[in-house]
Design a protein around this motif. Structure first.
Motif, PDB file in Angstrom:
ATOM      1  N   ASN A 104      18.810 -52.114 -39.508  1.00  0.00           N
ATOM      2  CA  ASN A 104      18.904 -50.301 -39.445  1.00  0.00           C
ATOM      3  C   ASN A 104      18.354 -49.813 -39.100  1.00  0.00           C
ATOM      4  OD1 ASN A 104      22.303 -50.359 -40.676  1.00  0.00           O
ATOM      5  ND2 ASN A 104      20.937 -52.012 -41.821  1.00  0.00           N
ATOM      6  N   ARG A 105      17.026 -49.779 -38.666  1.00  0.00           N
ATOM      7  CA  ARG A 105      15.887 -48.923 -38.742  1.00  0.00           C
ATOM      8  C   ARG A 105      16.627 -47.656 -38.049  1.00  0.00           C
ATOM      9  NH1 ARG A 105      12.125 -46.062 -35.424  1.00  0.00           N
ATOM     10  NH2 ARG A 105      12.886 -46.550 -33.595  1.00  0.00           N
ATOM     11  N   ILE A 106      17.248 -47.437 -36.953  1.00  0.00           N
ATOM     12  CA  ILE A 106      17.790 -46.239 -36.639  1.00  0.00           C
ATOM     13  C   ILE A 106      19.274 -45.440 -36.630  1.00  0.00           C
ATOM     14  CG2 ILE A 106      16.752 -46.862 -34.227  1.00  0.00           C
ATOM     15  CD1 ILE A 106      19.487 -47.152 -32.934  1.00  0.00           C
ATOM     16  N   ASN A 107      18.945 -46.199 -38.136  1.00  0.00           N
ATOM     17  CA  ASN A 107      20.743 -45.944 -38.213  1.00  0.00           C
ATOM     18  C   ASN A 107      20.828 -44.712 -39.493  1.00  0.00           C
ATOM     19  OD1 ASN A 107      23.303 -45.608 -39.795  1.00  0.00           O
ATOM     20  ND2 ASN A 107      23.232 -47.500 -40.455  1.00  0.00           N
ATOM     21  N   PRO A 108      21.281 -43.696 -39.522  1.00  0.00           N
ATOM     22  CA  PRO A 108      21.305 -42.453 -40.258  1.00  0.00           C
ATOM     23  C   PRO A 108      21.949 -42.620 -41.520  1.00  0.00           C
ATOM     24  CG  PRO A 108      22.012 -41.725 -38.306  1.00  0.00           C
ATOM     25  CD  PRO A 108      21.987 -42.888 -37.828  1.00  0.00           C
ATOM     26  N   GLY A 109      22.969 -43.517 -41.679  1.00  0.00           N
ATOM     27  CA  GLY A 109      24.280 -43.369 -42.474  1.00  0.00           C
ATOM     28  C   GLY A 109      24.929 -42.498 -42.042  1.00  0.00           C
ATOM     29  N   PRO A 110      26.502 -43.006 -42.948  1.00  0.00           N
ATOM     30  CA  PRO A 110      27.632 -42.191 -42.385  1.00  0.00           C
ATOM     31  C   PRO A 110      27.457 -40.579 -42.280  1.00  0.00           C
ATOM     32  CG  PRO A 110      28.213 -43.949 -44.155  1.00  0.00           C
ATOM     33  CD  PRO A 110      26.701 -43.793 -43.956  1.00  0.00           C
ATOM     34  N   GLY A 111      27.663 -40.010 -41.150  1.00  0.00           N
ATOM     35  CA  GLY A 111      27.916 -38.553 -40.820  1.00  0.00           C
ATOM     36  C   GLY A 111      26.549 -38.735 -40.565  1.00  0.00           C
ATOM     37  N   GLY A 112      25.834 -39.203 -40.310  1.00  0.00           N
ATOM     38  CA  GLY A 112      23.959 -38.077 -39.809  1.00  0.00           C
ATOM     39  C   GLY A 112      24.166 -38.477 -38.473  1.00  0.00           C
ATOM     40  N   PHE A 113      23.079 -37.972 -37.798  1.00  0.00           N
ATOM     41  CA  PHE A 113      22.279 -38.289 -36.843  1.00  0.00           C
ATOM     42  C   PHE A 113      20.793 -39.337 -36.461  1.00  0.00           C
ATOM     43  CE2 PHE A 113      25.369 -34.936 -37.586  1.00  0.00           C
ATOM     44  CZ  PHE A 113      26.668 -35.005 -36.324  1.00  0.00           C
ATOM     45  N   TYR A 114      21.061 -39.637 -34.994  1.00  0.00           N
ATOM     46  CA  TYR A 114      19.809 -40.198 -34.635  1.00  0.00           C
ATOM     47  C   TYR A 114      19.837 -39.978 -33.142  1.00  0.00           C
ATOM     48  CZ  TYR A 114      16.013 -43.001 -32.651  1.00  0.00           C
ATOM     49  OH  TYR A 114      15.310 -43.770 -31.879  1.00  0.00           O
ATOM     50  N   ASP A 115      18.322 -39.472 -33.271  1.00  0.00           N
ATOM     51  CA  ASP A 115      17.945 -38.912 -31.510  1.00  0.00           C
ATOM     52  C   ASP A 115      17.044 -39.559 -31.179  1.00  0.00           C
ATOM     53  OD1 ASP A 115      20.801 -37.303 -30.033  1.00  0.00           O
ATOM     54  OD2 ASP A 115      20.058 -36.549 -32.482  1.00  0.00           O
ATOM     55  N   ASN A 116      16.418 -40.493 -30.012  1.00  0.00           N
ATOM     56  CA  ASN A 116      15.643 -40.597 -29.277  1.00  0.00           C
ATOM     57  C   ASN A 116      15.486 -39.418 -27.892  1.00  0.00           C
ATOM     58  OD1 ASN A 116      14.370 -43.081 -26.655  1.00  0.00           O
ATOM     59  ND2 ASN A 116      12.922 -41.449 -28.446  1.00  0.00           N
ATOM     60  N   LEU A 117      14.254 -38.229 -28.688  1.00  0.00           N
ATOM     61  CA  LEU A 117      14.278 -38.083 -27.449  1.00  0.00           C
ATOM     62  C   LEU A 117      13.920 -37.721 -25.980  1.00  0.00           C
ATOM     63  CD1 LEU A 117      13.495 -34.336 -30.495  1.00  0.00           C
ATOM     64  CD2 LEU A 117      15.541 -35.187 -29.356  1.00  0.00           C
ATOM     65  N   GLY A 118      13.528 -38.508 -25.987  1.00  0.00           N
ATOM     66  CA  GLY A 118      13.010 -39.376 -24.274  1.00  0.00           C
ATOM     67  C   GLY A 118      13.774 -39.767 -24.183  1.00  0.00           C
ATOM     68  N   SER A 119      15.502 -39.873 -24.971  1.00  0.00           N
ATOM     69  CA  SER A 119      16.252 -40.577 -23.831  1.00  0.00           C
ATOM     70  C   SER A 119      17.203 -39.976 -22.877  1.00  0.00           C
ATOM     71  CB  SER A 119      16.841 -41.554 -25.352  1.00  0.00           C
ATOM     72  OG  SER A 119      18.151 -41.008 -25.756  1.00  0.00           O
ATOM     73  N   TYR A 120      18.058 -39.923 -22.595  1.00  0.00           N
ATOM     74  CA  TYR A 120      18.903 -39.350 -21.480  1.00  0.00           C
ATOM     75  C   TYR A 120      20.036 -39.076 -22.646  1.00  0.00           C
ATOM     76  CZ  TYR A 120      16.888 -41.559 -17.486  1.00  0.00           C
ATOM     77  OH  TYR A 120      16.000 -41.466 -16.516  1.00  0.00           O
ATOM     78  N   SER A 176      19.894 -38.272 -25.491  1.00  0.00           N
ATOM     79  CA  SER A 176      19.899 -37.604 -27.246  1.00  0.00           C
ATOM     80  C   SER A 176      19.164 -35.725 -26.044  1.00  0.00           C
ATOM     81  CB  SER A 176      18.579 -37.861 -27.225  1.00  0.00           C
ATOM     82  OG  SER A 176      19.589 -38.705 -28.697  1.00  0.00           O
ATOM     83  N   ASN A 177      18.974 -36.298 -24.729  1.00  0.00           N
ATOM     84  CA  ASN A 177      18.202 -35.260 -24.203  1.00  0.00           C
ATOM     85  C   ASN A 177      19.635 -34.012 -23.781  1.00  0.00           C
ATOM     86  OD1 ASN A 177      17.394 -33.826 -21.407  1.00  0.00           O
ATOM     87  ND2 ASN A 177      16.416 -34.838 -22.467  1.00  0.00           N
ATOM     88  N   ARG A 178      20.680 -34.096 -24.248  1.00  0.00           N
ATOM     89  CA  ARG A 178      21.633 -33.330 -24.155  1.00  0.00           C
ATOM     90  C   ARG A 178      21.564 -32.046 -25.167  1.00  0.00           C
ATOM     91  NH1 ARG A 178      23.994 -37.470 -27.372  1.00  0.00           N
ATOM     92  NH2 ARG A 178      25.635 -36.598 -28.916  1.00  0.00           N
ATOM     93  N   ARG A 179      21.179 -32.564 -25.992  1.00  0.00           N
ATOM     94  CA  ARG A 179      20.970 -31.321 -27.398  1.00  0.00           C
ATOM     95  C   ARG A 179      20.202 -30.262 -27.252  1.00  0.00           C
ATOM     96  NH1 ARG A 179      23.883 -33.449 -31.813  1.00  0.00           N
ATOM     97  NH2 ARG A 179      24.375 -35.003 -31.886  1.00  0.00           N
ATOM     98  N   ILE A 180      18.144 -31.437 -26.700  1.00  0.00           N
ATOM     99  CA  ILE A 180      16.986 -29.927 -25.995  1.00  0.00           C
ATOM    100  C   ILE A 180      18.007 -29.734 -25.331  1.00  0.00           C
ATOM    101  CG2 ILE A 180      15.346 -30.474 -25.212  1.00  0.00           C
ATOM    102  CD1 ILE A 180      15.246 -33.470 -25.822  1.00  0.00           C
ATOM    103  N   ASP A 181      17.396 -28.212 -25.536  1.00  0.00           N
ATOM    104  CA  ASP A 181      17.579 -26.648 -24.485  1.00  0.00           C
ATOM    105  C   ASP A 181      16.699 -26.978 -23.811  1.00  0.00           C
ATOM    106  OD1 ASP A 181      16.674 -24.065 -23.887  1.00  0.00           O
ATOM    107  OD2 ASP A 181      17.420 -22.895 -25.312  1.00  0.00           O
ATOM    108  N   PRO A 182      17.054 -26.980 -22.365  1.00  0.00           N
ATOM    109  CA  PRO A 182      16.206 -26.958 -21.412  1.00  0.00           C
ATOM    110  C   PRO A 182      14.455 -26.281 -20.946  1.00  0.00           C
ATOM    111  CG  PRO A 182      18.514 -26.153 -20.751  1.00  0.00           C
ATOM    112  CD  PRO A 182      18.127 -26.236 -22.140  1.00  0.00           C
TER     113      PRO A 182
END
Length: 803
Positions: free
Chosen positions: A624-640, A642-648
């Protein structure tokens, strides 16, 4: 059918031709003989009868060819610009003629190069298949590349004088007019195991070769002295330079980088350069000294301001300014700052894939782990775009290269510096047709474009990788022995096999990782220690039961052939590369593409625990290393994903150097011994999510957005900051983190170099009343890059579940 059959042609030139003009005629005759077995005859007068003629000369010398009359000169010949040429064909029964008329000696050479690139050639075959009526001149006055003779590069140090001569000639055929060489002492060992010539002797010989083609000799000459305030240092450094300046017969320009290497402050740097310029002009009165505002260490803003203050004094000895890696101003801004009297030259990094001036956009982690920073990297479309986006602010480019890996990119830049309207595929067809095979010109050209496409998007979803290999394999089966042994063909073929092998391993090793995690999920039934043992058995299959070994073996064969052909150093042990990240990507061909390393560390920690319940809890934590729990969010910012969350920011197209935009980066150094095994174990392992991260420069923020949050609860934001590569642990970057532009989450967090910092902080519900969150990470002080690997956004209150 051939427009002109030139197999029996006579090459006619003036007996007054000398220097680079005469050399151009040598190039024409010698290069055709190498490819066709036919040595064209040479004369100083027009022959009688119907012998085909290739007439070569400058505007001044062409009329002095014996037998010349007014009819021999093209009627519509324009006024030729410097380095330009006119190329005309006349097909008649009486002396069918190809005329190459240069504005000057260089123009003759480039006209010869254009004719050679336009011919169809083969065994005892020299044909021109279309009429030529060209008037061309270069768009930029500076066109060239750095060819450093030192062990750090991945091929040049293995070359003989003859191989250097041939490569310089190849570049000249595509319009280069400058070559930059290096002094014997640089930030590298002076002597390497594959060198055939002593460095000072090679430097002198290269200066002679460059001049023989009428090209300019540049010297990249960094300041390596430790204390330039010490008179003894000044004396020794000047003595070294005087020896070089007095020994080299030809020097037109010296380029001194502000940094990388070098760490002088701006004021003493400018004073020192004035001394060097005076010494240079004692031996080469017309030579110019250029400087770059490159800065790597200390406070980059203070250093830049000091540099520009010195520049504003407009010293007479300064010839121009150089824009290259570690120049933190975009070219338009640099051109605004630099006084107009000084030209700006580009020093573009065309050789590296990441952690560089122009990284491959959103490069897949699997390639970063295997091909690494310095692999065979044809990027024709990207390089053309980079060239044209910034071209108007400079006098041209003399690129930074660390070896043969960027060979295709060099010729793209040559053609773009000559004419930015040239389609990249046209350059590739000329490249393939002239250097490899006329029959395979389009196949190789499209194959090189396909290799660039292999690097677009997630590797697992790139269906073109297998198709690219099939096309190269067909060319391999059908090609002549001459083509198979051609190093440029071998480089493309190697990449096609390597990419396909990497994709096949990615699928296989990803599946092994899933199977290993399945074993851990069964630990409550099998027992923790039994599950851990099963994990090792599963993960080890990547080595004990490898896939696609025919692809790997072909890669190894091609690597050995490339070393034999051109000294391409693709391994440290067999081919004498100085390090894996200096082109030895074959040493990483089997680098794990899954999280096996992290899983093994976790399993080792589990085995050390004596209590079974704790072991099971540790397994659950790992799963469960990357699990943010119910209602949470996890992002590896270098991944395709999660990239959508980043202002380009400005984005790659407008900002290919990512000076004002976030970019995907790769901290491969974390896996190469930068962190000790004990430290890694203490951290609980290094997940690949830390390797693949997001990166910004200086004052550019990283902005990450979330929506659909619960405004009735607080959230915990947990961030994995990746320390800067190559920076000592005690040299930190200071970071400020704000939420929704109003709430300060972190005022001055210190992120140490060469390490990963995990930090948690609370964001109160009052900040999230809209259900939206904007996280802004800003470097406020310290080293120039800010890197973030992962973000967890975790509800700090449990959800109420109705039963």
């Amino acid at each position: 059918m051939a427009f002109l059959n030139l197999v029996a042609a006579t090459v006619v030139s003036s007996k007054e031709a000398k220097g680079a003009e005469a050399k151009a005629v040598d190039v024409l005759i010698e290069e055709l003989e190498k490819r066709t077995g036919v040595r064209l005859s040479r004369a100083n007068s027009f022959p009688d009868g119907n012998t085909p003629v290739i007439a070569v000369g400058t505007m001044d010398s062409y009329p002095s060819i014996e037998g010349f009359d007014g009819e021999r000169l093209p009627k519509d010949l324009p006024i030729l610009k410097p380095e330009g040429y006119a190329l005309r064909t006349v097909s008649t029964t009486d002396n069918p003629t190809v005329s190459i008329i240069g504005a000057d000696a260089r123009g003759v050479l480039y006209g010869v190069g254009k004719l050679l690139r336009s011919l169809r050639w083969g065994d005892h075959l020299i044909q021109l298949e279309r009429e030529l009526n060209l008037n061309e001149a270069p768009s930029f006055p500076l066109r060239g590349h750095q060819l450093g003779y030192r062990p750090k590069n991945n091929a040049y140090d293995a070359w003989s004088v003859e191989q250097y001569d041939q490569y310089i000639r190849d570049l000249a055929i595509f319009g280069a007019n400058s070559i930059e060489i290096l002094p014997p002492r640089t930030d590298d060992d002076p002597i390497g195991p594959v060198m055939k010539v002593e460095p000072m002797e090679m430097m002198i010989r290269l200066s002679e070769i460059i001049a023989s083609y009428g090209m300019d000799t540049w010297i990249w000459y960094p300041n390596l002295g430790k204390d330039f305030s010490n008179p003894a240092t000044i004396e020794a450094e000047l003595a070294e330079r005087e020896h070089i300046f007095s020994s080299l017969p030809h020097i037109q320009h010296i380029f001194i980088p502000g940094s990388d290497p070098g760490d002088m402050e701006p004021e003493p740097l400018f004073k020192w350069c004035e001394q060097v310029a005076g010494l240079l002009n004692r031996y080469h009165p017309e030579a110019k000294l250029w400087l770059s505002p490159q800065v790597m260490n200390g406070d980059p803003t203070a250093w830049k301001n000091g540099f520009y203050e010195q520049l504003s004094k407009e010293p007479d000895w300064l010839g121009g300014i150089v824009f290259g890696p570690h120049v933190d101003e975009a070219l338009p801004e640099l051109r605004r700052i630099v006084p107009q009297k000084y030209p700006i030259r580009r020093y573009e990094d065309i050789t590296h894939n990441f952690h560089c001036q122009y990284p491959v956009a959103d490069w897949d982690l699997s390639f970063a782990l295997t091909l690494g920073r310095e692999s065979s990297n044809p990027r024709p479309l990207a390089q053309k775009h980079i060239h044209n986006e910034l071209a108007s602010y400079t006098v041209g480019n003399l690129s930074y290269s660390e070896g043969i890996n960027d060979d295709v990119n060099k010729f793209i830049w040559n053609d773009q510096d000559w004419n930015p309207q040239t389609p990249a595929v046209e350059t590739l067809r000329d490249f393939a047709g002239w250097f490899i095979s006329c029959e395979l010109a389009d196949g190789v050209a499209q194959g090189l474009l396909a290799l660039e496409d292999n690097w677009l998007g997630p590797l697992a979803a790139n269906e073109g990788v297998e198709l690219t290999l099939l096309q190269w394999q067909q060319m391999e089966r059908e090609a002549s022995e001459r083509v198979i042994n051609n190093y440029r063909f071998q480089m493309g073929l190697l990449r096609a096999y390597f990419d396909a092998y990497t994709k096949r391993r990615l699928f296989y090793e990803t599946d092994l990782e899933y199977r290993a995690k399945e074993a851990l999920r069964e630990a409550k039934h099998t027992g923790a220690l039994a599950a851990v043992q099963q994990v090792e058995q599963i993960l080890s299959r990547a080595v004990t039961e490898p896939v696609a070994q025919d692809y790997r073996r072909r890669c190894e064969e091609l690597a050995d052939q490339l070393f034999a052909n051109i000294g391409y150093q693709l391994t440290v042990t067999r081919h004498y590369a100085i390090a894996q990240d200096r082109g030895a990507f074959m040493d990483a061909i089997n680098a794990p593409l899954n999280d096996a390393r992290w899983l093994r560390i976790r399993c080792a920690l589990i085995q050390e625990e004596q209590d079974e319940m704790k072991r099971l809890m540790m397994i659950d934590e790992a799963l469960n290393r990357i699990n943010p729990g119910p209602g949470g969010f996890y992002d590896n910012l270098g991944s395709y994903r999660s990239n959508r969350r980043i202002d380009p920011g400005q984005g790659w197209k407008k900002d290919p150097g990512y000076l004002y935009s976030p970019r995907t980066a790769h901290a491969v150094y974390l896996l190469s011994g930068a962190i000790t095994e004990a430290k890694e174990k203490e951290r609980g392992g290094i997940p690949l999510a830390w390797i693949n991260h997001i990166n910004v420069m200086l004052d550019t923020p990283i902005i990450v957005r979330y929506d659909h949050l619960d405004p009735s609860t607080d959230y915990i934001v947990k961030v994995a900051y990746v320390g800067e590569i190559g920076v000592e642990a005690h040299k930190a970057v200071q970071v400020k983190l704000t939420a929704n532009d109003t709430y300060v989450v972190e005022e001055s967090l210190l992120v140490n170099g060469s390490a990963v910092t995990i930090r948690e902080a609370r964001i109160p519900r009052e900040v999230l009343s809209s259900g939206e969150l904007k996280l802004t990470f800003l470097r406020t002080q310290g080293t120039k890059r800010l890197n973030i690997g992962e973000i967890w956004l975790i509800r700090s209150e449990p959800q109420q579940v109705q039963v």
